[in-house]
Design an enzyme around this catalytic site. Structure first.
Site, short mmCIF file in Angstrom:
data_model
loop_
_atom_site.label_atom_id
_atom_site.label_comp_id
_atom_site.label_asym_id
_atom_site.label_seq_id
_atom_site.Cartn_x
_atom_site.Cartn_y
_atom_site.Cartn_z
N GLY A 271 -58.19 -36.01 53.99
CA GLY A 271 -58.89 -34.87 53.78
C GLY A 271 -57.99 -33.65 54.10
CG HIS B 20 -63.72 -19.26 64.36
ND1 HIS B 20 -63.64 -20.61 65.01
CD2 HIS B 20 -63.37 -19.52 63.02
CE1 HIS B 20 -63.09 -21.61 64.22
NE2 HIS B 20 -63.12 -20.91 62.95
CE LYS C 299 -63.50 -17.56 54.27
NZ LYS C 299 -62.42 -18.37 54.79
C1 BG6 Z 1 -61.92 -21.98 59.78
C2 BG6 Z 1 -62.85 -21.53 58.75
O1 BG6 Z 1 -62.73 -22.46 60.67
O2 BG6 Z 1 -61.18 -20.71 60.13
C3 BG6 Z 1 -62.04 -20.93 57.58
O3 BG6 Z 1 -63.61 -22.53 58.08
C4 BG6 Z 1 -61.31 -19.68 57.97
O4 BG6 Z 1 -62.79 -20.27 56.31
C5 BG6 Z 1 -60.14 -20.26 59.19
O5 BG6 Z 1 -60.41 -19.40 57.02
C6 BG6 Z 1 -59.78 -18.90 59.90
O6 BG6 Z 1 -58.97 -19.63 60.75
P1 BG6 Z 1 -57.66 -18.80 61.22
O7 BG6 Z 1 -56.92 -19.39 62.42
O8 BG6 Z 1 -56.49 -18.49 59.71
O9 BG6 Z 1 -58.00 -17.48 61.50
#
Ligand code: BG6
Length: 476
Positions: free
Chosen positions: A19, A244, A329
């Site tokens: 995956g 996050h 995004k």
């Molecule tokens: C992931 C999300 O958890 O975090 C993604 O599923 C996102 O959609 C990503 O792009 C962002 O992570 P980072 O570390 O690139 O800020």
């Protein structure tokens, strides 16, 4: 400076080894740990998936993933890593395959006294079969020393998160579970709490008495990168905000626990998240214009690829301080930052309203801290301009990518940088009411606001702050 290393022999088995999570994050992190000489001499990486594959074929896949992820390759380290990599083909729902797998492990594990780690890189629909079957072959006993690593999202809403907890708890103890949000493995994110409590200046200033508002932005220039099925199902609020960004908010506003235990940290985080209030009237949902043209996205999809919202904290330290969060995004650039804006001095007769002081903590792409202060211009009059003091923070000492760092914590049995269900539930309680309204909106065909790619999202997100007399701090 003590460098953290894997402090014992281990076997890591990765469910869903073909995956995207394994390919993009896990394999490069394992290679990095070997390159940095942080792995023990006896460790095994076993890919477990349904596809038939030989060890060699899986090693080729592993190697290719690392080459795609890394700019510079240390050939000797990569070769060394691959020697530890194996593959086992099995179904997730067949007990007999787990029995065979257990026997297979005995053929490759030299020393028996070792930690075992099961990493879930499979869709949540496969979780329950794996928990149940691991239990059936006694991988849940103390003797088996098994730890489970599961990445967010933890459920789809509060109810499904509760079901997930129940399913895990049916077979495993909480000490065996590592619920991973990779943002907590980012040095800059975990530094937020340290910054607040190592600097008396910030400890005293970061309260409702001085702070006028807090902004958390996670802008991404990338689109959904081919993850149509996953993303269209969840949207940005579940993908980024529930996990996050609420974790960042918790670090910024939680009270430092008296005890330094993981449990005490989880509890304080949950306490602050439980004090959040949000109203559907202060949420802006957007979708980039070409989203519905992405492969496998329905042409009437109402999923939000951008969200901005105002949250209010009812915790006594922060009551009345609004928190604005936005994430999206296909925006102008990748930029993750926290901005603490301080209350202005009262307007003065000679120079009216002065610009405000701000503390800007940029988490990505380059970590840096800026303090915006005011300084007098030269001359007899009291005119001011903004002085930015700041410097990039380069990680020095024990620096690793987020997955590598978190993985070493799993091997060491440290749960402090992982989540527990108390805080996960608290985060869903913030997001659920908003999603319910969105779901109702879906039924009533209430569309997200369309925004062009390469911008900062819909302008309605600016209005959200303007109404309160603030404005977003944007990347320069
Ligand atoms: C992931 C999300 O958890 O975090 C993604 O599923 C996102 O959609 C990503 O792009 C962002 O992570 P980072 O570390 O690139 O800020």
């Amino acid at each position: 400076m003590k460098i953290q290393k894997a402090d014992g022999n281990f076997t890591l088995f990765i469910y869903g080894a073909s995956g995207s999570l394994a390919k993009l994050k896990l394999f490069p992190a394992i290679y990095e740990l070997v390159k940095e000489k942080r792995m023990p001499s006896d460790f095994k990486i076993v890919g477990y998936a349904r596809t038939e594959m030989s060890d060699k074929e899986f090693q080729d896949f592993f190697e290719q993933s690392v080459r795609e992820a890394e700019e510079y390759i240390d050939e000797a380290a990569l070769k060394k890593t691959l020697k530890h990599v194996h593959y086992f083909s099995g179904q997730y729902n067949e007990e007999k395959d787990y029995k065979k797998f257990k026997k297979y492990l005995q053929t490759i594990e030299k020393k028996k006294d070792r930690v075992r780690i099961a990493y879930f890189s499979v869709p949540p629909s496969a979780f329950n079969d794996i928990f149940t079957n691991l239990g059936k072959v006694n991988f849940n006993t103390k003797k088996s020393k098994l730890r489970l690593v599961i990445e967010k999202p933890f459920g789809y809403d509060l109810a499904s998160a509760k079901v997930l907890k129940k399913k895990i708890n049916k077979t495993f103890q909480s000490e065996q579970i590592y619920l991973l949000d990779h943002y907590l493995g980012k040095e800059a994110v975990s530094n937020l709490l340290s910054l607040r409590y190592a600097n008396s200046l910030l400890t005293s200033l970061m309260t409702k008495q001085y702070v006028s508002n807090i902004q958390i932005s996670a802008l991404e220039s990338k689109d959904i990168e081919g993850r149509a099925n996953y993303f269209d199902h969840v949207g940005i609020m579940r993908d980024m905000v529930q996990s996050h960004l609420l974790q960042i908010l918790a670090y910024l506003t939680m009270t430092a626990p008296k005890e330094k235990s993981s449990e005490a940290i989880h509890h304080e985080k949950a306490r602050i998240l439980n004090s959040l209030k949000v109203s559907s009237k202060t949420v802006v949902r957007g979708q980039y214009k070409s989203y519905r043209k992405e492969k496998e996205i329905p042409n009437d999809s109402q999923t939000e690829t951008f969200a901005a919202m105002k949250l209010c904290l009812s915790h006594p330290n922060w009551k009345g301080v609004p928190v604005y969060i936005r994430s999206g995004k296909a925006l102008k650039e990748k930029w993750t930052a926290v901005v603490i804006e301080f209350k202005p001095e009262k307007p003065q007769k000679d120079h009216g309203q002065l610009p405000t002081n701000k503390l800007i903590i940029q988490l990505q792409p380059n970590e840096k801290i800026e303090f915006q202060l005011l300084t007098k211009l030269g001359g007899k009059t009291f005119d001011f301009h903004s002085l930015t003091t700041g410097r990039p923070i380069y990680c020095s000492g024990d620096c690793l990518s987020e997955h590598g760092r978190l993985f070493l914590d799993v091997v060491a049995g440290k749960q402090g940088l992982f989540l527990n269900f108390e805080e996960i539930f608290a985060a869903w309680k913030v997001i659920d009411p908003l999603q319910k309204i969105c779901d109702r909106m879906h039924r009533e065909h209430c569309e997200p606001i369309l925004y062009p790619a390469n911008t900062l999202g819909p302008k309605e997100a600016d209005e959200l702050l303007k109404k309160d007399g603030f404005e977003w701090y944007n990347p320069s």
